[in-house]
Scaffold this active site. Structure first.
Site, short mmCIF file in Angstrom:
data_model
loop_
_atom_site.label_atom_id
_atom_site.label_comp_id
_atom_site.label_asym_id
_atom_site.label_seq_id
_atom_site.Cartn_x
_atom_site.Cartn_y
_atom_site.Cartn_z
N VAL A 117 41.48 8.07 39.81
CA VAL A 117 40.91 9.12 40.67
C VAL A 117 41.98 9.68 41.60
O VAL A 117 42.12 10.89 41.76
CB VAL A 117 39.70 8.57 41.47
CG1 VAL A 117 39.21 9.61 42.47
CG2 VAL A 117 38.57 8.17 40.53
N ARG A 171 49.92 0.28 44.59
CA ARG A 171 50.12 -1.17 44.52
C ARG A 171 51.53 -1.49 44.00
O ARG A 171 52.19 -2.39 44.49
CB ARG A 171 49.05 -1.78 43.61
CG ARG A 171 48.57 -3.12 44.11
CD ARG A 171 47.42 -3.64 43.30
NE ARG A 171 46.13 -3.05 43.64
CZ ARG A 171 45.47 -3.30 44.75
NH1 ARG A 171 45.97 -4.11 45.66
NH2 ARG A 171 44.30 -2.74 44.98
N LYS A 181 31.67 3.44 47.46
CA LYS A 181 30.24 3.24 47.75
C LYS A 181 29.93 1.84 48.23
O LYS A 181 29.08 1.64 49.09
CB LYS A 181 29.40 3.58 46.52
CG LYS A 181 29.79 2.78 45.31
CD LYS A 181 29.62 3.55 44.02
CE LYS A 181 30.33 2.84 42.91
NZ LYS A 181 31.44 3.51 42.35
N GLU A 222 31.47 12.38 49.73
CA GLU A 222 30.79 13.03 48.60
C GLU A 222 31.00 12.27 47.29
O GLU A 222 30.08 12.18 46.45
CB GLU A 222 31.32 14.47 48.46
CG GLU A 222 30.62 15.30 47.42
CD GLU A 222 29.16 15.57 47.74
OE1 GLU A 222 28.88 16.33 48.66
OE2 GLU A 222 28.29 14.99 47.05
N VAL A 235 28.74 8.97 45.72
CA VAL A 235 27.45 9.01 45.02
C VAL A 235 27.49 10.06 43.92
O VAL A 235 27.74 11.24 44.18
CB VAL A 235 26.28 9.35 45.98
CG1 VAL A 235 24.96 9.41 45.23
CG2 VAL A 235 26.20 8.35 47.11
N GLY A 260 29.48 10.93 41.55
CA GLY A 260 30.72 11.61 41.17
C GLY A 260 30.74 13.10 41.47
O GLY A 260 30.78 13.52 42.62
N GLU A 320 32.38 -1.30 34.58
CA GLU A 320 33.22 -1.76 35.70
C GLU A 320 33.82 -3.12 35.38
O GLU A 320 33.22 -3.91 34.63
CB GLU A 320 32.36 -1.91 36.97
CG GLU A 320 31.65 -0.66 37.42
CD GLU A 320 32.43 0.18 38.42
OE1 GLU A 320 33.48 -0.27 38.89
OE2 GLU A 320 31.97 1.30 38.70
N LYS A 370 24.65 3.30 45.76
CA LYS A 370 24.50 4.76 45.88
C LYS A 370 23.15 5.11 46.51
O LYS A 370 23.04 6.03 47.34
CB LYS A 370 24.66 5.41 44.50
CG LYS A 370 26.06 5.20 43.92
CD LYS A 370 26.11 5.56 42.44
CE LYS A 370 27.49 5.30 41.84
NZ LYS A 370 27.51 5.35 40.37
N GLY A 422 34.44 9.37 36.33
CA GLY A 422 35.56 9.94 35.58
C GLY A 422 36.53 10.61 36.53
O GLY A 422 36.18 11.00 37.64
#
Ligand code: HSE
Length: 438
Positions: A17, A48, A108, A132, A135, A137, A193, A208, A307
């Site tokens: 993301v 990282r 979230k 935003e 929740v 995407g 996940e 969410k 995504g």
């Protein structure tokens, strides 16, 4: 009034993301600056591993492996928290808010677990939190609730908030394959996940739902007070029974508010959704949310819930809003007053149910089951039965008229002890939304 030199953005966490955010901010910078009403600078990013290969080019001097150095950097105006997890993300977010920075987060779990503390800290420091992307995407549901629907009260909000579960249920229904077989495919596609329980046991959707409930009603509902179930126990047979009855099975988040009695209720549970309802036809990885406002009526929002690009789209919308807010020196908004708002008890919540029972196939069993339900005040709407594996067992599927959660819990407790049942009853709620808090 724009800030001299531009609003300075620090991105903490440059995974899928984060790289999407960086890429699209760069590519559309001139037009986004017009929206923001001033310049911005992609100033720093925390990663990282400094020497990992990335899809975006970032000058080495802008990179650090110390997220806290960005949170505490006096030159940074907006901290964009995309690191995930809750421990380090909490420390970084708190440091940024204490320094009066605006935080944009997609996290979230962080908001669900620490939202109350973080929003209070933001207010104390005149800082803002934008979320935003936390929740659904790419669906701008936060903006819709906070801005577009601001005049409304919300008696009913429900939604499909987990794309992975929706993908699995859709393929089970279309291809007649088992949960395990489709889950294996979902894993290979990278949909699940790392902590699978977040998706499969309903926790991701619950995080969410808690955030939506806060926005709509001003109250942080503790996760442990919410009924949360996932989809592991939904069988192919349930999906086929549901189809026969005219329903699809979806993992549904539900937020009910009774304005008369001052109750709020939130849950995440697999549910039978009528095939002719919009959400009954939202398939695959898509998310959808139906919001009923007392003034506007129902509106439905559908889109990609996860995504790189969908989530980056939401994060960037927050960054642009944040930049505008900083330029205009707007103070954080006050939370809704929810001092009198109570969590609904099981006797306040009305639902209709699908009940699957595995019973001994002998005379009188159906009458005994019906008797227990009747004694708890539950009225049966339909009954289906099929022999189960030739072992003298039958699968019995009942649907009920509306009753309270408390009545059904009492009936289930009695059915569990019944000698003719060889497994505990399996329940699904029916999303016909005749039910209300009472
Ligand atoms: N795991 C989530 C889902 C995506 O499947 O919808 C991130 O919220």
């Amino acid at each position: 009034m724009s800030k001299a030199g531009g609003i300075r953005i620090g991105v903490v966490g440059l995974g899928t993301v984060g790289q999407g955010v960086w890429k699209h901010l760069r590519a559309r910078q001139p037009e986004l600056e017009l929206h923001m009403g001033g310049k911005f600078v992609l100033a720093r990013a925390a990663v990282r591993h400094l020497d990992k290969k990335r899809s975006v080019r970032i000058p080495a001097k802008a990179l650090t492996d110390d997220p806290m150095s960005i949170a505490c950097d006096p030159e940074i105006d907006i901290l964009c928290e995309l690191m995930g997890g809750t421990r380090e993300a909490l420390a970084v977010t708190k440091a940024a808010l204490k320094a009066g920075k605006t935080v944009v987060t997609a996290n979230k779990a962080l908001l669900c677990e620490h939202g109350e503390e973080l929003f209070a800290l933001a207010r104390q420091n005149g800082a803002h939190i934008y979320f935003e992307a936390s929740v659904a995407g790419g669906i701008p549901i936060i903006k819709a609730l906070r801005e577009g629907l601001v005049v409304n009260h919300f008696p009913l909000i429900y939604g499909i908030l987990n794309g992975t579960c929706n993908y699995i249920l859709t393929r089970m229904e279309r291809e007649g394959q088992s949960f395990e077989a489709i889950l294996e495919d979902a894993r290979k596609l990278g949909y699940v996940e790392a902590d699978e329980s977040l998706d499969l046991d309903g926790w991701d959707a619950a995080h969410k739902a808690v955030i939506i409930a806060y926005l709509a009603h001003g109250k942080w509902i503790p996760l442990k007070k919410m009924p949360v179930e996932g989809i592991r126990d939904v069988t192919l047979e349930d999906i086929q029974w549901a189809q026969r009855l005219g329903f699809k099975i979806k993992l549904l988040a539900l937020i009910l508010r009774d304005f008369k009695n001052g109750h709020v209720f939130a849950s995440v549970q697999p549910a039978l959704v009528p095939g002719d309802m919009v959400l009954g036809n939202v398939d695959g990885v898509f998310n959808a949310i139906s919001v009923t406002g007392d003034i506007v009526g129902e509106s439905v929002y559908i889109g990609r819930g996860a995504g790189q690009d969908a989530t980056a789209s939401a994060v960037i919308s927050d960054i642009i809003d944040a930049g505008t807010t900083i330029s205009h020196g707007i103070r954080p908004e006050e939370p809704l007053n929810c001092a009198d708002l109570k969590l609904a008890k099981p006797e306040d919540v009305y639902r209709s149910f699908y009940v699957r029972l595995s019973v001994k196939d002998r005379p009188g069993v159906l009458a005994e089951v019906a008797g227990i339900l009747a004694e708890e005040g539950i009225s049966i709407e339909s009954v289906l039965q099929r022999p189960n594996g030739g072992q003298g067992l039958a699968n019995l599927v009942l649907t009920t008229h509306v009753c309270t959660e408390a009545a059904m819990a009492a009936a289930v407790a009695r059915l569990k002890r019944h000698k003719s049942l060889n497994r505990k009853p399996f329940l699904l709620r029916i999303a016909d939304f005749a039910q209300r808090l009472g």
